[in-house]
Write a protein that holds these residues in place. Structure first.
Motif, mmCIF file in Angstrom:
data_model
loop_
_atom_site.group_PDB
_atom_site.id
_atom_site.type_symbol
_atom_site.label_atom_id
_atom_site.label_comp_id
_atom_site.label_asym_id
_atom_site.label_seq_id
_atom_site.Cartn_x
_atom_site.Cartn_y
_atom_site.Cartn_z
ATOM 1 N N ALA A 64 -34.002 13.055 -18.649
ATOM 2 C CA ALA A 64 -33.977 11.594 -18.654
ATOM 3 C C ALA A 64 -32.603 11.128 -18.176
ATOM 4 C CB ALA A 64 -34.268 11.056 -20.052
ATOM 5 N N ASP A 65 -32.565 10.418 -17.066
ATOM 6 C CA ASP A 65 -31.314 9.919 -16.505
ATOM 7 C C ASP A 65 -31.286 8.402 -16.607
ATOM 8 O OD1 ASP A 65 -30.350 12.469 -15.693
ATOM 9 O OD2 ASP A 65 -31.666 12.405 -13.954
ATOM 10 N N PHE A 66 -30.373 7.877 -17.447
ATOM 11 C CA PHE A 66 -30.186 6.435 -17.595
ATOM 12 C C PHE A 66 -31.519 5.749 -17.911
ATOM 13 C CE2 PHE A 66 -27.318 8.336 -14.502
ATOM 14 C CZ PHE A 66 -26.116 8.172 -15.159
ATOM 15 N N ALA A 67 -32.276 6.397 -18.780
ATOM 16 C CA ALA A 67 -33.602 5.913 -19.154
ATOM 17 C C ALA A 67 -33.617 5.558 -20.638
ATOM 18 C CB ALA A 67 -34.653 6.971 -18.836
ATOM 19 N N SER A 109 -28.716 7.975 -21.476
ATOM 20 C CA SER A 109 -30.021 7.475 -21.907
ATOM 21 C C SER A 109 -30.040 7.143 -23.399
ATOM 22 C CB SER A 109 -31.105 8.512 -21.607
ATOM 23 O OG SER A 109 -31.208 8.741 -20.217
ATOM 24 N N LYS A 110 -31.019 6.336 -23.789
ATOM 25 C CA LYS A 110 -31.282 6.017 -25.187
ATOM 26 C C LYS A 110 -32.662 6.573 -25.533
ATOM 27 C CE LYS A 110 -28.498 1.787 -25.225
ATOM 28 N NZ LYS A 110 -28.504 0.313 -25.458
ATOM 29 N N SER A 142 -25.062 9.117 -23.826
ATOM 30 C CA SER A 142 -26.421 9.025 -24.369
ATOM 31 C C SER A 142 -26.373 8.669 -25.850
ATOM 32 C CB SER A 142 -27.162 10.346 -24.171
ATOM 33 O OG SER A 142 -27.438 10.580 -22.811
ATOM 34 N N LYS A 143 -27.361 7.938 -26.302
ATOM 35 C CA LYS A 143 -27.526 7.586 -27.705
ATOM 36 C C LYS A 143 -28.905 8.079 -28.137
ATOM 37 C CE LYS A 143 -23.616 5.370 -27.517
ATOM 38 N NZ LYS A 143 -22.391 5.971 -28.075
#
Length: 876
Positions: free
Chosen positions: A727-730, A752-753, A775-776
């Motif tokens: 997951a990239d910046f998703a 990503s979150k 990422s969170k």
């Protein structure tokens, strides 16, 4: 440039004493007196005084002495309060040895004598930077083309941080006097660009010292390293520009750029070629990017085939609203190649608010905005520009954008007031006023004007470009970059070249595409080929060595196929008029070719369908993918024999849905000029995947979701040679899923979150869960067994994990560390966690792990070595 010659390792303490404040007050009183005297000393001296005040930030820029005087007197009463309340800036100390400082001073003197700075790689000198008590090795050189970067005490510098370290999260940046780019205005324009999704360098202000001598407040401007791409959530790729060296060489020889004030005479180049040479993927990106740009310049491709017209439309709109031309000149434009869309995106650079246009013409119609005018000849580009111009104006007028920019400006001014307390705030009311005026622009009333420019004979620094091009067949291209015909008199190569000499190549009129000839020749990889030419009617010979270059591309790498052609060539597809979508007929079908659907076309796969794909076949969809199978009647997507490419969904306007779909034996998309890392990829396309299986993948990512919202529920991914889910910046949820037999990472995220619930991960060679780049993540009820590393959290990422069980972890159950210095430490909070087997917990110094309410002791770790030679080294 008054700088001490002996470096001082320890930064001096600088405090504002009452005596110093009194001196400053006296200084300003004297300055007022000088200003008043200047008023009565003749217009020549008055104008010079106003100019000096403007450069030092004491007045707003103005060609009017009266207006300058009014601004000065209006602002003067605010000086004491501003000076006393100025916010301290981050201090940065540069130490430069005397011999290296002398080299910089010699280069500066040379630039002042010829009128501009010429730059080479040999200009760099070693130095040290001390920041927050840490000493870092750097290389630096003088920076800037014009002399405003070199006059006075505040000289502009380009800085490269060495040894893989970072300063301010950057490896390359510039230090320059704030007045060279309009003080806070440059930062504000970049802020506005970022608000609209455009890549823009980070720009802020620091207090700078050289060898113990204070230079004062300087602007920090990010350069074009991979960090700028990461900061903006882009995949690592190449950033292009036009090589402006011929323009400056001609300026030196003729006191004018002449025909070389022209992007058609300039070669395209990429930043950081050494990094590109080490990466086959970046090399492919570079070839494709240059090929696309050449296709546009040659008239083979439309603007919309090469450029992301929505982002360029916003870029042009913001430039027009701010009335700035400088960033639209061809030699200042920068282009990021997006490897997923295979389109060029704008990178805001050197907009330079000092250079505003005071006429009533549109900036995009200016005679120096040659490349934007070329792009705006496309009806789609023009329509996108007008549409986005109105949207950007609306956001400005409604006040949300202005509110953000005002808040940012206050932070910039509080620092700048420390050196320039008379500096005025930016007139946002004038910005809104101009925006309201521009709101009258429509597609119909927008007009371009291309002037006819005539130049006299010049002492050409170069009259040809010579390229070695591999595609479609190996050949030599010889381009005439002059405005008169040339003769090719000799081509020196290892083998005989089949062509008649002398060969005449027609003139290349200013602003038009270059005239060139192609000569077929099967050159060797390292062969040196020398071309000798002369201007027609002139006996002077010019020699140049042919360079390897990308060929012209006649089509976009992923150009959509006409819908009627797709339906005609694939009998298993039909057009549903009622739902206005392409539907796969029920049954078993073979897909022989790669299908690229047009923009906005939705694709539906019916329950029970079985699609068998040839090795180079796959689907690229620019609308929603709706594949809704049933538990007893699922959908199968698999290879005819060994492998097939997979499915990519790009920029769909509606959410995709996959239910009860089994996807097997994917190998990834590798078209002649386009490739991505994921077999199943959703880019800017929201998706829900439920009760699905993805198995036997042989490319980097079995499933890759980028800049999208997602739901994975009861999804099984297994038997992949690298990562399972990336997951990239998703942003999304992973719920009730299972990942097993994974040679890379099971779940990998960047920026990503994610929320992960009730998930089992087993038999993972590398990392079960890997989160990086801010990422969170929240994880609940996770079971990880037989994995190389259980959970790795890095680069300013945060994980909260509750009710987890780790069984038989080979290296470390939990790790928190820094992989990329520009991001910073990571943090894990793990509660109700059980570890069976090796209880190895690793928290790198500065990072944090709290396990079952106990803070884990940190330790120094050589992360680079672990990734390069240790257990995290990728083995593919």
């Amino acid at each position: 440039m008054k700088i001490k010659q002996t470096p001082r390792k320890q930064p001096p303490r600088v405090t504002k004493t009452p005596r110093k404040k009194l001196r400053m007050a006296c200084f300003f009183l004297v300055f007022v007196g000088v200003f008043v005297v200047g008023f009565f000393c003749g217009i020549k001296y008055r104008n010079a005084l106003v100019g000096e005040l403007s450069v030092r930030g004491f007045t707003k820029r103005s060609n009017s002495f009266t207006l300058g005087a009014k601004n000065f007197l209006r602002t003067l009463p605010k000086v004491p309060q501003r000076y006393l309340k100025a916010s301290p800036a981050q201090k940065i100390y540069l130490n430069i040895k005397f011999k290296h400082l002398s080299k910089l001073q010699k280069k500066r003197s040379e630039a002042l004598s010829i009128g501009h700075l010429t730059k080479t790689d040999d200009d760099y000198v070693p130095a040290e930077v001390i920041i927050n008590g840490e000493t870092l090795a750097v290389k630096l050189r003088l920076k800037g083309d014009d002399l405003d970067h070199l006059r006075g005490n505040k000289i502009s510098l380009r800085v490269k941080v060495r040894d893989g370290k970072h300063i301010f999260g950057m490896r390359r940046f510039s230090l320059q006097a704030p007045h060279t780019k309009g003080y806070q205005a440059e930062a504000l324009i970049h802020d506005h660009m970022r608000l609209e999704g455009i890549i823009a360098p980070r720009y802020f202000f620091v207090d700078t010292y050289i060898n113990g001598s204070r230079m004062g407040i300087m602007a920090v401007e990010e350069h074009f390293s991979k960090e700028i791409q990461e900061f903006h959530g882009r995949r690592e790729s190449v950033i292009l520009c036009f090589d402006e060296s011929l323009m400056w060489q001609s300026t030196n020889a003729n006191a004018s750029a002449g025909v070389f004030e022209n992007y058609t005479t300039a070669t395209l180049r990429a930043f950081h070629p050494s990094r590109i040479e080490k990466s086959p993927q970046l090399q492919r990106n570079l070839q494709t990017a240059i090929g696309l740009m050449r296709g546009f310049l040659e008239g083979k491709l439309r603007a919309e085939d090469v450029f992301d017209i929505e982002l360029f439309a916003k870029f042009f709109a913001i430039s027009e609203i701010w009335n700035t031309l400088h960033g639209l000149r061809w030699n200042n434009m920068r282009f990021y190649y997006n490897p997923i869309t295979a389109k060029m995106e704008p990178v805001s650079f050197d907009v330079n608010a000092n250079y505003v246009e005071d006429n009533s013409l549109l900036v995009l119609q200016h005679r120096f905005a040659t490349l934007p005018r070329h792009m705006m000849q496309s009806p789609k580009m023009k329509e996108a520009y007008v549409r986005n111009l109105h949207k950007v104006i609306q956001r400005l007028v409604e006040g949300e954008t202005i509110s953000t920019l005002r808040k940012n400006e206050q932070g910039y001014l509080q620092i700048l007031f420390g050196d320039t307390p008379l500096l005025g705030s930016f007139s946002f009311s004038n910005l809104v006023k101009r925006a309201r005026t521009l709101s009258q622009i429509t597609v119909d009333n927008y007009a371009t004007y291309v002037p006819k420019m005539v130049f006299s004979q010049f002492n050409y620094p170069q009259i040809v470009h010579a390229y070695l091009v591999k595609e479609p067949t190996k050949h030599i291209e010889i381009h005439n970059v002059s405005d008169v015909p040339i003769e090719v008199v000799d081509i020196k190569a290892q083998k005989a070249v089949s062509c008649s000499l002398p060969m005449v190549i027609a003139a290349s009129p200013f602003g038009q595409k270059l005239q060139y000839h192609c000569v077929d020749y099967d050159f060797a990889a390292q062969e040196k080929i020398e071309i000798t030419v002369r201007l027609q009617g002139n006996e002077k010979l010019h020699k140049t060595v042919a360079l390897h270059y990308a060929g012209v591309q006649n089509s976009h790498p992923i150009s959509p196929q006409p819908l009627m052609q797709i339906l005609r060539e694939n009998s298993f597809l039909f057009w549903d008029k009622n739902r206005r979508c392409v539907v796969v007929k029920k049954g078993e079908w073979r897909v022989e070719k790669y299908i690229v659907f047009p923009q906005g076309i939705q694709v539906r796969i019916q329950s029970g369908c079985k699609l068998y794909f040839a090795e180079k076949a796959g689907l690229l969809i620019r609308g929603a993918l709706l594949a809704n199978g049933e538990a007893q009647n699922p959908i199968f997507l698999q290879a005819v024999k060994n492998t097939w490419c997979g499915i990519t969904v790009l920029e769909a306007n509606e959410s995709s849905q996959l239910t009860h779909v089994h996807i097997h034996n994917t190998s990834g998309h590798l078209l002649p000029h386009w490739s991505i890392t994921g077999a199943i990829t959703f880019y800017k396309s929201d998706v829900q995947i439920k009760n699905c299986t993805i198995a036997h993948n042989s490319c980097e990512d079995a499933l890759n979701i980028i800049h999208s919202q997602f739901l994975l529920e009861n999804v099984h991914i297994h038997d992949t040679i690298s990562d399972a889910f990336d997951a990239d910046f998703a942003e999304g949820i992973v719920k009730g899923c299972e990942f097993f037999q994974i040679a890379g990472d099971a779940v990998d995220s960047s920026g990503s979150k994610i929320k992960i619930y009730n998930t089992t991960i087993r038999d993972i060679k590398d990392k079960a869960l890997s989160f990086g780049e801010r990422s969170k993540v929240e994880a609940r009820n996770i079971h990880i067994l037989r994995s190389g590393t259980g959970v790795a959290v890095k680069d300013n990422s945060y994980l909260e994990i509750l009710q987890a069980k780790f069984t038989d972890i080979k290296h470390a159950a939990l790790m928190a560390y820094i992989k990329k210095n520009e991001f910073g430490p990571a943090e894990i909070h793990a509660t109700d966690v059980e570890i069976i087997g090796k209880k190895n917990i690793i928290a790198q110094t500065q990072s944090t792990i709290v396990l079952n309410k106990k803070v884990i002791e940190t330790q120094d770790i050589d992360i680079d070595k672990i990734y390069k030679d240790g257990y995290m080294k990728k083995k593919r």
